[in-house]
Design an enzyme around this catalytic site. Structure first.
Site, PDB file in Angstrom:
ATOM      1  NE  ARG A  13       9.980   4.665  17.331  1.00 46.09           N
ATOM      2  CZ  ARG A  13       8.713   4.595  17.721  1.00 46.09           C
ATOM      3  NH1 ARG A  13       8.210   5.586  18.444  1.00 46.09           N
ATOM      4  NH2 ARG A  13       7.959   3.564  17.412  1.00 46.09           N
ATOM      5  CE1 TYR A 158       6.983  -6.042  11.679  1.00 48.04           C
ATOM      6  CE2 TYR A 158       7.403  -8.299  12.371  1.00 48.04           C
ATOM      7  CZ  TYR A 158       7.841  -7.001  12.196  1.00 48.04           C
ATOM      8  OH  TYR A 158       9.128  -6.658  12.518  1.00 48.04           O
ATOM      9  CE  LYS A 162       9.571  -6.019   9.081  1.00 50.11           C
ATOM     10  NZ  LYS A 162      10.334  -4.831   8.654  1.00 50.11           N
TER      11      LYS A 162
END
Ligand code: NAD
Length: 253
Positions: A13, A158, A162
């Site tokens: 997805r 998060y 990254k």
């Protein structure tokens, strides 16, 4: 053009799906990786143009499952030319973990969960995939985030994951260049996917769109186009780069 063997993680997805579609449209064979969305992944495989696409499964937080999955993809595709490290997790639904708001136990749990997928998971997939690229060259493209540069106050793990992914890409761009493997990274801002549905539908949705002077967020296909180019033969000189894709919503200086 010869068909390349491409592994896209988290491809059932969102951005991964658009990336898989883009490579397939270009004549490549795609391994559609998923964790628990076998039906979606199979449906995508059936819909993709061209032949030879396969579905592979692993929880990226499980290093042994990762090894089996990557080897499975390489065996069934006849090697590996391109890896797209797309799979990632933002935060548990409604469970941000700001310093003042999360318990110490929650804080640790969230850091572990996010890093083991977004950073260690991607690193493990990369190690396994690189074994198959050795001797034939290849391309690795990581899907990072604008949050690596702007910070993620509610989801600091998060943002850090990254930023780590950006650094991983730069290290490997140097280390793998002698093997003909180029490594590049895209850092999108908000993209219309399941990951952001709640943010974009909620009260803050209009404010998020207004972050860009274009007055919208990205479409997954726009990220896929950049990934596809970074994985091309002509993009070797982009190795080591981190490409901002955020509609001028944030400019690094
Ligand atoms: P998404 O939630 O639709 O897709 C993420 C995919 O990763 C899902 O298919 C999910 O199952 C998979 N995944 C998560 N944890 C996994 C694990 N442990 N093992 C295996 N698979 C796992 O979201 P998306 O927006 O399509 O995100 C794709 C990538 O783009 C992510 O890395 C995300 O951080 C990044 N990104 C997204 C946005 C955005 O606004 N949507 C912005 C910047 C970066």
């Amino acid at each position: 053009m010869t068909s390349r063997a491409v592994l896209v993680t988290g491809a059932s997805r969102g951005i991964g799906r658009a990336v898989a579609a883009r490579f397939a449209a270009g004549g490549d064979r795609v391994a559609i990786h998923h964790r628990g969305s076998g039906e979606l992944a199979e449906r995508l495989r059936a819909e993709l143009p061209g032949d030879g696409h396969v579905v592979v499964r692993a929880d990226l937080a499980d290093p042994e499952a990762v090894r089996v999955m990557v080897d499975d993809a390489a065996t069934r595709l006849g090697g590996l030319d391109v890896l797209v490290n797309n799979a990632g997790v933002y935060g548990e639904r409604n469970a941000p973990h700001p310093v003042f708001g999360a318990s110490y136990a929650d804080w640790q749990r969230r850091w572990r969960q996010v890093l083991e997928t977004n950073l260690t998971g991607a690193a493990n997939v990369t190690w396994c995939a690189a074994q198959h690229m050795r001797g034939r060259g290849g391309r690795i493209v990581n899907v990072s985030s604008r949050g690596a540069f702007r910070g993620e106050p509610e989801q600091p793990a998060y943002g850090a994951s990254k930023a780590g992914l950006n650094a991983l890409g730069q290290s490997l761009a140097v280390a793998l260049a002698p093997y003909g493997i180029a490594v590049a990274t895209v850092a999108p801002g908000f993209v219309e996917t399941d990951m952001t549905t709640e943010h974009l539908a909620g009260e803050g949705g209009a404010a998020i769109r207004a972050q860009s002077p274009f007055g919208r967020v990205a479409r997954p296909e726009e990220i896929a186009a950049a990934v596809h180019w970074l994985a091309s033969a002509e993009a070797e000189w982009a190795s080591g780069t981190v490409v901002d894709l955020n509609g001028a919503s944030y400019l690094r200086t």
